[in-house]
Design a protein around this motif. Structure first.
Motif, PDB file in Angstrom:
ATOM      1  N   ARG A  33      42.830  57.821  71.810  1.00 60.55           N
ATOM      2  CA  ARG A  33      41.960  59.023  72.590  1.00 60.55           C
ATOM      3  C   ARG A  33      42.920  59.907  72.328  1.00 60.55           C
ATOM      4  O   ARG A  33      43.972  59.994  72.981  1.00 60.55           O
ATOM      5  CB  ARG A  33      41.570  58.391  73.992  1.00 60.55           C
ATOM      6  N   LEU A  34      42.316  61.102  71.036  1.00 61.89           N
ATOM      7  CA  LEU A  34      42.997  62.230  71.294  1.00 61.89           C
ATOM      8  C   LEU A  34      42.548  63.808  72.783  1.00 61.89           C
ATOM      9  O   LEU A  34      40.988  63.352  73.058  1.00 61.89           O
ATOM     10  CB  LEU A  34      43.064  62.953  70.491  1.00 61.89           C
ATOM     11  N   ARG A  35      43.754  64.108  73.574  1.00 64.61           N
ATOM     12  CA  ARG A  35      42.563  65.117  74.483  1.00 64.61           C
ATOM     13  C   ARG A  35      42.663  66.323  75.011  1.00 64.61           C
ATOM     14  O   ARG A  35      44.700  66.148  74.296  1.00 64.61           O
ATOM     15  CB  ARG A  35      42.215  64.639  76.128  1.00 64.61           C
ATOM     16  N   GLY A  36      42.590  67.487  74.240  1.00 62.64           N
ATOM     17  CA  GLY A  36      44.049  68.804  74.170  1.00 62.64           C
ATOM     18  C   GLY A  36      44.716  68.126  72.824  1.00 62.64           C
ATOM     19  O   GLY A  36      45.508  69.328  72.901  1.00 62.64           O
ATOM     20  N   GLY A  37      44.267  67.281  71.780  1.00 66.65           N
ATOM     21  CA  GLY A  37      44.542  67.781  70.683  1.00 66.65           C
ATOM     22  C   GLY A  37      46.636  66.407  70.749  1.00 66.65           C
ATOM     23  O   GLY A  37      47.342  66.541  70.015  1.00 66.65           O
ATOM     24  N   ALA A  38      46.465  66.341  72.287  1.00 67.84           N
ATOM     25  CA  ALA A  38      47.865  64.985  73.124  1.00 67.84           C
ATOM     26  C   ALA A  38      47.245  63.924  72.775  1.00 67.84           C
ATOM     27  O   ALA A  38      45.290  62.918  73.104  1.00 67.84           O
ATOM     28  CB  ALA A  38      48.310  65.041  73.720  1.00 67.84           C
ATOM     29  N   LEU A  39      47.799  62.440  72.021  1.00 64.06           N
ATOM     30  CA  LEU A  39      47.615  61.305  72.179  1.00 64.06           C
ATOM     31  C   LEU A  39      47.436  61.185  73.852  1.00 64.06           C
ATOM     32  O   LEU A  39      48.852  61.200  74.607  1.00 64.06           O
ATOM     33  CB  LEU A  39      48.051  60.327  71.621  1.00 64.06           C
ATOM     34  N   VAL A  40      46.827  60.018  74.563  1.00 58.67           N
ATOM     35  CA  VAL A  40      46.655  60.186  76.051  1.00 58.67           C
ATOM     36  C   VAL A  40      46.698  58.894  76.085  1.00 58.67           C
ATOM     37  O   VAL A  40      47.229  58.230  76.868  1.00 58.67           O
ATOM     38  CB  VAL A  40      45.272  61.353  77.224  1.00 58.67           C
ATOM     39  N   GLN A  41      45.620  57.792  75.207  1.00 59.37           N
ATOM     40  CA  GLN A  41      45.567  56.322  75.217  1.00 59.37           C
ATOM     41  C   GLN A  41      45.168  55.910  74.127  1.00 59.37           C
ATOM     42  O   GLN A  41      44.956  56.587  72.756  1.00 59.37           O
ATOM     43  CB  GLN A  41      43.833  56.121  76.389  1.00 59.37           C
ATOM     44  N   GLU A  42      45.355  54.862  73.984  1.00 60.28           N
ATOM     45  CA  GLU A  42      46.017  53.618  72.901  1.00 60.28           C
ATOM     46  C   GLU A  42      45.343  52.106  73.367  1.00 60.28           C
ATOM     47  O   GLU A  42      46.403  51.561  73.952  1.00 60.28           O
ATOM     48  CB  GLU A  42      47.008  54.083  72.134  1.00 60.28           C
ATOM     49  N   THR A  43      44.790  51.830  72.626  1.00 58.60           N
ATOM     50  CA  THR A  43      44.339  50.415  72.363  1.00 58.60           C
ATOM     51  C   THR A  43      43.883  49.627  70.878  1.00 58.60           C
ATOM     52  O   THR A  43      43.280  50.759  70.597  1.00 58.60           O
ATOM     53  CB  THR A  43      43.411  50.018  73.606  1.00 58.60           C
ATOM     54  N   LEU A  73      36.505  51.064  72.922  1.00 53.10           N
ATOM     55  CA  LEU A  73      36.277  52.982  73.683  1.00 53.10           C
ATOM     56  C   LEU A  73      36.164  52.769  74.893  1.00 53.10           C
ATOM     57  O   LEU A  73      36.498  53.781  75.514  1.00 53.10           O
ATOM     58  CB  LEU A  73      34.864  53.176  72.977  1.00 53.10           C
ATOM     59  N   ALA A  74      35.416  51.847  75.397  1.00 53.35           N
ATOM     60  CA  ALA A  74      35.576  51.542  77.263  1.00 53.35           C
ATOM     61  C   ALA A  74      36.987  51.557  77.946  1.00 53.35           C
ATOM     62  O   ALA A  74      37.092  52.317  78.486  1.00 53.35           O
ATOM     63  CB  ALA A  74      34.600  50.622  78.080  1.00 53.35           C
ATOM     64  N   GLU A  75      37.387  51.007  77.041  1.00 54.40           N
ATOM     65  CA  GLU A  75      39.256  50.742  77.259  1.00 54.40           C
ATOM     66  C   GLU A  75      39.895  52.652  77.551  1.00 54.40           C
ATOM     67  O   GLU A  75      40.723  52.857  78.635  1.00 54.40           O
ATOM     68  CB  GLU A  75      39.646  49.909  77.004  1.00 54.40           C
ATOM     69  N   VAL A  76      39.827  53.404  76.790  1.00 52.71           N
ATOM     70  CA  VAL A  76      40.081  54.644  76.443  1.00 52.71           C
ATOM     71  C   VAL A  76      39.287  55.190  77.293  1.00 52.71           C
ATOM     72  O   VAL A  76      39.306  56.352  76.994  1.00 52.71           O
ATOM     73  CB  VAL A  76      40.562  54.852  75.117  1.00 52.71           C
ATOM     74  N   GLY A  77      37.720  54.456  78.580  1.00 50.33           N
ATOM     75  CA  GLY A  77      37.440  56.305  78.722  1.00 50.33           C
ATOM     76  C   GLY A  77      36.033  56.486  77.759  1.00 50.33           C
ATOM     77  O   GLY A  77      35.347  57.215  78.514  1.00 50.33           O
ATOM     78  N   VAL A  78      35.565  55.909  76.515  1.00 49.00           N
ATOM     79  CA  VAL A  78      34.756  56.733  76.549  1.00 49.00           C
ATOM     80  C   VAL A  78      34.030  55.624  76.030  1.00 49.00           C
ATOM     81  O   VAL A  78      33.756  54.360  76.294  1.00 49.00           O
ATOM     82  CB  VAL A  78      34.919  57.089  74.854  1.00 49.00           C
ATOM     83  N   SER A  79      32.105  56.470  76.855  1.00 43.53           N
ATOM     84  CA  SER A  79      31.252  55.323  76.125  1.00 43.53           C
ATOM     85  C   SER A  79      30.510  55.673  75.013  1.00 43.53           C
ATOM     86  O   SER A  79      30.193  56.480  74.777  1.00 43.53           O
ATOM     87  CB  SER A  79      30.445  55.920  77.798  1.00 43.53           C
ATOM     88  N   VAL A  80      29.629  54.319  74.760  1.00 41.31           N
ATOM     89  CA  VAL A  80      28.965  55.387  72.860  1.00 41.31           C
ATOM     90  C   VAL A  80      27.803  55.515  73.326  1.00 41.31           C
ATOM     91  O   VAL A  80      27.478  56.763  72.072  1.00 41.31           O
ATOM     92  CB  VAL A  80      27.970  53.406  72.156  1.00 41.31           C
ATOM     93  N   VAL A  81      27.160  56.465  74.568  1.00 43.06           N
ATOM     94  CA  VAL A  81      26.026  57.077  74.920  1.00 43.06           C
ATOM     95  C   VAL A  81      27.101  58.490  74.400  1.00 43.06           C
ATOM     96  O   VAL A  81      26.196  59.605  74.004  1.00 43.06           O
ATOM     97  CB  VAL A  81      26.029  57.256  76.493  1.00 43.06           C
TER      98      VAL A  81
END
Length: 218
Positions: free
Chosen positions: A121-131, A197-205
């Motif tokens: 997961r990238l936020r603001g160009g930075a890697l913030v989460q990985e699974t 995706l859910a583990e890094v806070g992203v829903s398929v929706v």
């Protein structure tokens, strides 16, 4: 937010598109043999997870400025089959001779396709989460006759795919059944990817909406 697919596989791209996602494709160029060489006698799940993670990390670094708010998905698959010297883990055959030998060994038998995915997961160009995670699916192979096998090898399809077969192409004629997740055999497991995706806070929706495929709310 966009999903970046760190893979050149047209089958993986087709699965995601059919599932309502419009990924951006970036190929990592990772040296898979070099990554494998850093591991000591790894189990298949460890190997595919390491390869998927390496691919996703390279792509995440490359696209962070262009797509600062994104999720990067890396993938890898290998087939584990029982050979004359015990359990063998195989990737892409690469040559007709290796693909022929592989099919001669697995025809009429079953193999375990181990698929690994990594989600960054990238936020603001930075890697913030990985699974990352893995999934195993048992594939039951048919027995192609000599003419069928020769034609399949001549098509070139089995040379560049894990295990030397496909489910969604010509190879599908020679797969009797699958015990597990069919999309995993094609190259990207939708259930596993959804969980990661859910583990890094992203829903398929969210990804459906980004692609303009989300159903309208009542």
């Amino acid at each position: 937010m966009r999903l970046i697919l760190a893979s050149a596989s047209p089958a993986r791209l087709a699965v995601l598109r059919a599932a309502g996602v419009a990924p951006i494709v970036r190929v990592s160029g990772v040296d898979e043999d070099a990554v494998a060489a850093t591991l000591t006698d790894p189990e298949p799940a460890t190997l595919v997870s390491a390869l998927a993670t390496a691919k996703a990390r390279v792509v995440a670094e490359e696209i962070s400025a262009e797509h600062p708010d994104a999720v990067v998905v890396g993938c890898d698959s290998m087939l584990a089959i029982e050979g004359p010297d015990g359990r063998e883990v195989v990737g892409k055959p690469g040559t007709v001779d290796r693909a022929r030998a592989r099919w001669q060994g697995m025809a009429g038998r079953s193999g375990e396709l181990v698929t690994g995915h990594a989600v960054l997961r990238l936020r603001g160009g930075a890697l913030v989460q990985e699974t990352s995670g893995t999934e195993s699916t048992v594939v039951h192979f048919a027995r192609p006759d000599e003419r069928e096998l020769a034609a399949y090898l001549a098509s070139g399809e089995p040379l560049a795919v894990a295990g030397g077969f496909t489910l969604d192409g010509l190879g599908g004629w020679f797969v009797d059944s699958v015990t597990g997740v069919p999309s995993s055999v094609i190259g990207i497991s939708l259930p596993l990817t959804r969980r990661l995706l859910a583990e890094v806070g992203v829903s398929v929706v969210d990804l459906w909406q980004a692609a303009g495929t989300a159903p309208a709310a009542d």
